[in-house]
Design a protein around this motif. Structure first.
Motif, mmCIF file in Angstrom:
data_model
loop_
_atom_site.group_PDB
_atom_site.id
_atom_site.type_symbol
_atom_site.label_atom_id
_atom_site.label_comp_id
_atom_site.label_asym_id
_atom_site.label_seq_id
_atom_site.Cartn_x
_atom_site.Cartn_y
_atom_site.Cartn_z
ATOM 1 N N TYR A 60 0.862 -1.182 0.000
ATOM 2 C CA TYR A 60 0.000 0.000 0.000
ATOM 3 C C TYR A 60 0.893 1.224 0.000
ATOM 4 O O TYR A 60 2.112 1.133 0.215
ATOM 5 C CB TYR A 60 -0.948 0.006 1.205
ATOM 6 N N ASP A 62 1.604 4.834 1.811
ATOM 7 C CA ASP A 62 1.267 5.603 3.016
ATOM 8 C C ASP A 62 0.898 7.040 2.645
ATOM 9 O O ASP A 62 0.882 7.390 1.457
ATOM 10 C CB ASP A 62 2.403 5.531 4.052
ATOM 11 N N GLU A 63 0.598 7.874 3.650
ATOM 12 C CA GLU A 63 0.156 9.247 3.387
ATOM 13 C C GLU A 63 1.177 10.058 2.607
ATOM 14 O O GLU A 63 0.832 11.010 1.902
ATOM 15 C CB GLU A 63 -0.163 9.987 4.704
ATOM 16 N N SER A 64 2.450 9.701 2.725
ATOM 17 C CA SER A 64 3.516 10.421 2.023
ATOM 18 C C SER A 64 3.794 9.843 0.635
ATOM 19 O O SER A 64 4.678 10.322 -0.065
ATOM 20 C CB SER A 64 4.802 10.378 2.851
ATOM 21 N N GLY A 65 3.051 8.797 0.273
ATOM 22 C CA GLY A 65 3.242 8.186 -1.033
ATOM 23 C C GLY A 65 4.327 7.127 -1.080
ATOM 24 O O GLY A 65 4.701 6.656 -2.155
#
Length: 193
Positions: A60, A62-65
């Protein structure tokens, strides 16, 4: 084509020839090329797969890519997004082939038919789910309690042939570290050997 699948099943339960034929009938062979996506975030996972040949990763962003690898699947391993597959809901995971691969796949409706027509299948998947849950629990504890050095050593000890099939970036994403930090760890480990 079903030899490896039968060997895998035999580790968990016994199926007669007729039962195995009934079990394997709904599976279909999916050939995928390196870098091909089997599942993208937001899609519903419509398959549970058994890797007959190749190497895949489940990950996946994360929020930071940044990519975070949950696990790799090679010959003899199962692959799916169990949450999306079981609940027929949008996936938060991606599944990508890292090598040209062959996967024996079963769809959600056919798996449920097997549960109804071949009671041993529920036992099989219960056992496999319990083992997967235990492995993920061990991985989570390791990630939370061990240093990156120890996690790397654990990885190469547990999966000695897997590291050669993966890029440094992929191993680092599995360990939750940068590939630069992994380079330093590898150098340290090489000096100790």
């Amino acid at each position: 084509m079903y030899t490896l699948l039968r060997e895998n099943i035999a580790k968990h339960i016994y199926l007669t020839d007729d039962e195995f034929e009934q079990f394997s009938a709904p599976f279909y062979l999916q050939k995928v090329q390196r870098k091909q996506m089997l599942l993208r975030e937001g899609e519903i996972c419509k398959f549970e797969g058994f890797v007959n040949k190749g190497c895949l990763r489940v990950f996946y962003l994360d929020e930071s890519g940044f990519e975070k690898v949950l696990y790799f699947a090679v010959e003899g391993w199962w692959i799916t997004d169990i949450d999306s597959f079981t609940n027929q809901s949008a996936s938060i995971l991606n599944i990508e082939a890292l090598e040209d691969s062959e996967i024996l796949m079963i769809t959600f409706p056919y798996k449920n038919i097997l549960y109804d027509t071949l009671p041993k299948v529920e036992k099989l998947f219960r056992i496999m789910t319990q083992k997967t849950h235990a492995a993920l629990q061990r991985r989570m504890i390791s990630s939370l309690s061990k240093t990156a050095d120890k996690r790397y050593l654990e990885f190469i000890t547990k999966y000695p042939h897997l590291e050669q099939r993966l890029s440094q970036q992929q191993v680092a994403a599995y360990l939750g570290i940068s590939h630069e930090f992994l380079s330093k760890i590898r150098k340290k480990v090489a000096k100790l050997r």
